[in-house]
Motif scaffolding. Structure first.
Motif, mmCIF file in Angstrom:
data_model
loop_
_atom_site.group_PDB
_atom_site.id
_atom_site.type_symbol
_atom_site.label_atom_id
_atom_site.label_comp_id
_atom_site.label_asym_id
_atom_site.label_seq_id
_atom_site.Cartn_x
_atom_site.Cartn_y
_atom_site.Cartn_z
ATOM 1 N N PHE A 1 1.881 0.233 -2.756
ATOM 2 C CA PHE A 1 3.198 0.852 -2.676
ATOM 3 C C PHE A 1 3.180 2.025 -1.703
ATOM 4 O O PHE A 1 4.071 2.170 -0.857
ATOM 5 C CB PHE A 1 3.650 1.331 -4.056
ATOM 6 N N GLY A 2 2.171 2.882 -1.836
ATOM 7 C CA GLY A 2 2.081 4.058 -0.969
ATOM 8 C C GLY A 2 1.957 3.698 0.494
ATOM 9 O O GLY A 2 2.657 4.275 1.342
ATOM 10 N N ILE A 3 1.110 2.742 0.811
ATOM 11 C CA ILE A 3 0.911 2.390 2.214
ATOM 12 C C ILE A 3 2.131 1.647 2.755
ATOM 13 O O ILE A 3 2.454 1.742 3.953
ATOM 14 C CB ILE A 3 -0.373 1.540 2.398
ATOM 15 N N TYR A 4 2.865 0.929 1.881
ATOM 16 C CA TYR A 4 4.111 0.287 2.301
ATOM 17 C C TYR A 4 5.145 1.338 2.697
ATOM 18 O O TYR A 4 5.834 1.196 3.718
ATOM 19 C CB TYR A 4 4.659 -0.598 1.182
ATOM 20 N N VAL A 5 5.254 2.405 1.897
ATOM 21 C CA VAL A 5 6.207 3.480 2.211
ATOM 22 C C VAL A 5 5.846 4.134 3.535
ATOM 23 O O VAL A 5 6.717 4.362 4.392
ATOM 24 C CB VAL A 5 6.229 4.533 1.085
ATOM 25 N N LEU A 6 4.565 4.437 3.722
ATOM 26 C CA LEU A 6 4.141 5.065 4.981
ATOM 27 C C LEU A 6 4.346 4.124 6.163
ATOM 28 O O LEU A 6 4.708 4.564 7.259
ATOM 29 C CB LEU A 6 2.675 5.490 4.876
#
Length: 398
Positions: free
Chosen positions: A296-301
């Protein structure tokens, strides 16, 4: 003072995202908008001046460069479109290569031209280890269901230490060890240069407990709490991606430590512990939650970076995308390998697991030379910020 501009350094900054550097005409809007700027430290205006003048040594000894969270406020409000945030990002990218050791590997990781070799090194190493281990076979569905990837490098009758664990340790520990040595050398050099540039006398040397309690620990607490990230205006949404990503790495670190303890220590006395964790195991739950948080975090970034490039507020650089690609590869292959094990497709599972090992080795091995290094460099700069205030008898920043 005579200024000797480093033209090669200026050329690098322009090629690494700071191509708008010369548009800056020193209006100081960036310093007014930056939440980290003070009257004593007109950040990032002074860094823009030094960059235009090619003052490489001055910038590499400037902790403020690493304190920048690249929130984008300075770039958004710059009336000339000089993109100070991108310039500072380019300086940091140069610093990781400059301080990196060995220099050949650091330079290789600084450009997309080196990508085939960067991928090829772990591919060859892991494939050779697979051949040496003698595990040149794909398990049956029954074996795959029972052991998962615990016998990727094969098995032996020596009950005290699993062959698979031995080969993974043989690959990953030297990779991480090289990264730690490189970071220690680079951060030590950075600290000495920052201290000399700040005019701190060598006699001011706090004890190790004092350094940890007064300078390092408060910096880590501030980083984990994302205090400065939350002060960002333009890219405030980065916290939504950065925070779960950081927590995911902490969770996966805990799971990895437990796995090593379970297999390498407890497994010496109870060999039956060598095997996949059941889904209801607390550490298995933590691993899956962390994996989801990482994705999720890397998708947002990823989406934030793509949006910024589309809107023209950020430049597309290898430095920014290489780490995103690596973390995405670690998350997708790791989670994918688990799903394939549930479906029970051994051949595909082993291929994806091989790719997972490659991506993890890349993350470890290239840590000091990529954007991932900002974890160590920013922490060091924040600790130095407190150390500098203490050295000159000023109150430590809270």
């Amino acid at each position: 003072m005579t200024v000797q501009p480093d033209l090669t350094f200026i050329k690098y900054l322009k090629s690494a995202g700071g191509d708008t550097l010369k548009k800056c005409y020193q209006c100081a809007t960036c310093s007014v908008r930056c939440p980290l700027s003070t009257d004593e430290k007109p950040f990032p205006r002074k860094e823009m001046i030094w960059s235009q003048w090619g003052m490489k040594d001055k910038l590499l000894a400037d902790p403020d460069v690493f304190l920048c969270h690249q929130c984008g406020d300075c770039t958004t409000y710059c009336p000339r479109g000089a993109k100070p945030g991108e310039v500072l990002g380019a300086i940091r990218a140069y610093a990781y290569t400059h301080f990196g050791w060995p220099s050949g590997l650091a330079k290789l990781a600084s450009s997309a031209k080196g990508l085939p070799i960067l991928i090829g090194i772990p591919v060859v190493v892991i494939f050779i280890m697979w051949l040496i281990s003698g595990a040149m076979h794909i398990p049956t569905k029954e074996q795959f269901a029972d052991h998962g990837y615990q016998q990727f490098f094969g098995t032996w009758d020596f009950k005290w230490y699993a062959k698979n664990i031995f080969f993974i340790v043989l690959i990953m520990v030297p990779s991480l060890g090289l990264a730690i040595v490189s970071l220690f050398m680079g951060l030590s050099k950075l600290w000495r240069q920052m201290a000399a540039n700040a005019g701190i006398k060598s006699e001011f040397r706090p004890s190790v407990p004092q350094f940890i309690s007064q300078f390092l620990w408060p910096s880590l607490v501030e980083i984990i709490g994302h205090k400065r990230f939350k002060e960002c205006g333009t890219n405030h949404d980065r916290t939504r991606g950065h925070l779960p990503l950081m927590l995911a790495f902490i969770g996966l670190f805990i799971v990895t430590c437990w796995s090593l303890f379970k297999n390498d220590i407890l497994g010496l006395f109870w060999p039956s512990l060598h095997g996949p964790l059941p889904l209801y195991d607390p550490f298995k739950i933590l691993a899956n939650v962390s994996a989801i948080a990482l994705l999720f975090g890397i998708y947002v970034l990823w989406t934030n970076r793509s949006k910024a490039e589309t809107e023209g507020t950020s430049s597309r650089t290898f430095y920014d995308w290489f780490l995103i690609w690596m973390i995405m590869a670690v998350g997708v292959t790791g989670f994918g390998a688990q799903i394939i094990r549930w479906i029970n497709i051994p051949s595909l599972g082993y291929l994806v697991y091989f790719m997972h090992l490659v991506s993890v080795m890349m993350l470890f091995l290239y840590l000091p030379y990529t954007k991932f290094a900002h974890i160590a460099y920013r922490t060091t700069a924040m600790a130095f910020e407190r150390y500098r205030e203490s050295a000159f008898g000023k109150p430590i920043i809270e």
